[in-house]
Design an enzyme around this catalytic site. Structure first.
Site, PDB file in Angstrom:
ATOM      1  N   CYS A  44      17.925   0.481 -10.646  1.00 24.87           N
ATOM      2  CA  CYS A  44      16.611   0.991 -11.060  1.00 24.87           C
ATOM      3  C   CYS A  44      16.602   1.422 -12.520  1.00 24.87           C
ATOM      4  O   CYS A  44      15.747   1.016 -13.299  1.00 24.87           O
ATOM      5  CB  CYS A  44      16.204   2.159 -10.170  1.00 24.87           C
ATOM      6  SG  CYS A  44      14.694   2.951 -10.723  1.00 24.87           S
ATOM      7  N   GLU A 467     -13.817   3.680  -7.793  1.00 30.00           N
ATOM      8  CA  GLU A 467     -14.917   4.198  -6.959  1.00 30.00           C
ATOM      9  C   GLU A 467     -15.325   3.178  -5.903  1.00 30.00           C
ATOM     10  O   GLU A 467     -15.845   3.530  -4.843  1.00 30.00           O
ATOM     11  CB  GLU A 467     -16.127   4.620  -7.813  1.00 30.00           C
ATOM     12  CG  GLU A 467     -16.828   3.503  -8.535  1.00 30.00           C
ATOM     13  CD  GLU A 467     -17.989   4.016  -9.391  1.00 30.00           C
ATOM     14  OE1 GLU A 467     -18.922   4.616  -8.830  1.00 30.00           O
ATOM     15  OE2 GLU A 467     -17.957   3.812 -10.622  1.00 30.00           O
TER      16      GLU A 467
END
Ligand code: NDP
Length: 479
Positions: A44, A467
């Protein structure tokens, strides 16, 4: 006085191993040692998520001057300086590795910069010749990229090599259609490399929601990535060899003999493909999957069960067939993501050192693919959900305000898969700039078992892209 040198010996200093060692020593007061043969931080931090994400950021600036001009700025296109970026990247990775070492030291973990193998159920042997005993042993050795089994495959790079390039190739052929192939196709394209991608299947990103895959694939091609699906590499050789698959002297590089020295790709490389193309590329990049690092560790001799790909088999508590030995992270090939390895490490400490048996919850894990456009996802795909139960599909695809104004073609996709019976949101899939950030938050609601009506009750934040996730009123279909 314990009969063992340590309460816990951790093999592997990546995200999972370091967290488990730190918490066992720091919070549970255990006497802990950790051996790492390469750099602390693991895949990582050193050759995966972190340098990859920094390259994503670097590549995204490519489109910004044009977008800024569309918004009234007087700004010229620039050029990318790999040397300058790479020097900063190397310094950042050095800093992070230092942080990891410091965290271990600060928690009282003793570290060994050495390769470790198991001698018996309680004994670890290091490449330095030292042996140590421990009441518990935790294997957290991660995984490594693999090349396909074909002549001259060693001429191709793998993801580890990208971060060591002396210079960026002008042209690259990427093989594969998974996370790594698609992310690097976008990154390298953004950095100015001419990218061709071959994927053997019908559509990239197998296993993810079909409509999301379709939009990402279209967007990648619109940006200029030459994506060929149903296509694979047949033969490859040095371009100066007369015939494809001609004799080439063996040279290995990659994980096995990874050095910190920069090197260039092996190119130019001539490649023959299943679609009849025979072309020369500066570099070939195999993003053809990863394999657990369990070789030559003495595991089978000890009676540990290994899967065909080398993954260590463990139970829900990460315990192997040998009770004193546990394994976490990519070496177990469960869900190969850093935050999952960390959770598996924490659950191991809870179980073994805190007297609180804890299973790792592998259900409903949100994740992101850092393609351009980005993809955030949690839960079932439409295809999986349909097979499970009757569902409603809510979906919208639109040009977001920012790109519509700049007159670019980028589209956003928001999709919810809803159970007809329970009304629960079974899956949420978002293709959009910042989708990784969005899915982290939407993921909380999905993990809590939110229903479509819970989403509907939430007031929209206006004007935003996200939204739409609370304003989709009617299903596009029931299935
Ligand atoms: P994946 O397994 O996701 O993809 C491998 C790809 O290579 C697939 O498209 C596969 O095709 C193809 N392939 C495999 N073998 C061959 C072959 N012999 N010839 C041609 N093509 C082949 O692996 P990755 O390396 O992309 O990623 C490994 C793991 O790392 C991921 O599963 C993920 O867990 C993790 N990861 C996560 C990231 C994130 O969270 N953003 C980023 C990067 C990695 P097919 O589909 O037909 O099998």
């Amino acid at each position: 006085m314990s009969e063992f040198d340590y309460d816990l010996f951790v093999i592997g200093g990546g995200s999972g191993g370091v967290r488990a060692a730190r918490v066992a020593a720091g919070e549970a007061g255990a006497k802990v040692a950790l051996a790492e043969e390469d750099r602390y931080g693991g895949t990582c931090v050193i050759r995966g998520c972190v340098p990859k994400k920094l390259m994503v950021f670097a590549s995204e600036y490519a489109a910004m001057p044009a977008d800024a001009r569309a918004y009234g700025w007087d700004i010229a296109d620039g050029s990318f300086d790999w040397d300058r970026f790479k020097a900063k990247l190397d310094a950042e990775l050095d800093r992070l590795e230092g942080v990891y070492r410091k965290l271990l030291k600060g928690s009282g973990v003793e570290t060994f910069d050495a390769r470790a193998r198991l001698k018996d159920a309680h004994t670890v042997e290091l490449s330095t010749g030292e042996t140590f005993t421990a009441k518990h042993i935790l294997i957290a050795t991660g995984g490594r990229p693999v090349r396909p089994d074909m002549p001259n495959a060693h001429l191709g790079m793998v993801s580890d090599d990208i971060f060591h390039l002396k210079e960026l190739p002008k042209t690259v052929l990427i093989i594969g259609g998974g996370y790594i192939a698609c992310e690097f196709a976008c990154i390298l394209h953004g950095l100015g490399v001419e990218v061709t991608q071959y994927y053997r299947g019908a559509q990239i990103l197998r296993g993810f929601d079909d409509e999301a895959r379709g939009l990402i694939s279209d967007s990648m091609q619109e940006r200029g990535i030459k994506l060929h699906v149903g296509t694979d590499i047949v033969e490859m050789c040095h371009a100066d060899h007369e015939k494809v698959a001609g004799p080439v002297e063996e040279r290995q590089y990659g994980h096995d003999d990874l050095t910190d020295e920069a090197h260039g790709p092996e190119g130019p490389i001539r490649v023959k493909a299943t679609n009849g193309e025979e072309l020369v590329y500066d570099a070939v990049f195999f993003a053809t999957g990863r394999r657990p690092n369990s070789d030559d560790m003495g595991l089978e001799e000890l009676g540990l069960a290994l899967a065909r790909n080398g993954a260590i088999e463990v139970d829900d508590y990460s315990q192997t067939k040998v009770p004193s030995i546990y394994a976490i992270g990519d070496v177990t090939d469960r869900v190969n993501l850093t935050p999952v390895a960390i959770r598996e490490g924490m659950a191991f400490v809870e179980t073994v050192f805190k007297g609180n048996p804890t299973k790792v919850d592998h259900e409903l894990i949100p994740s992101a693919v850092f393609t351009q456009p980005e993809f955030g996802t949690i839960g079932l795909t439409e295809e999986q959900a349909r097979d499970q139960e009757p569902v409603e599909v809510y979906c919208t695809s639109f040009r977001p305000m920012q790109s519509a104004f700049a007159e670019t073609t980028d589209r956003v996709l928001m999709k919810l898969i809803v159970s007809q019976e329970t009304r629960k949101v079974l899956g949420c899939h978002i293709v959009a700039p910042g989708a990784g950030e969005m899915i982290q938050l939407a993921g909380i609601a999905v993990k809590m078992g939110a229903t479509k009506e819970d989403f509907d009750r939430t007031v929209a934040v206006h004007p935003t892209m996200s939204e739409e996730i609370v304003t989709m009123r009617n299903p596009v279909r029931k299935a």
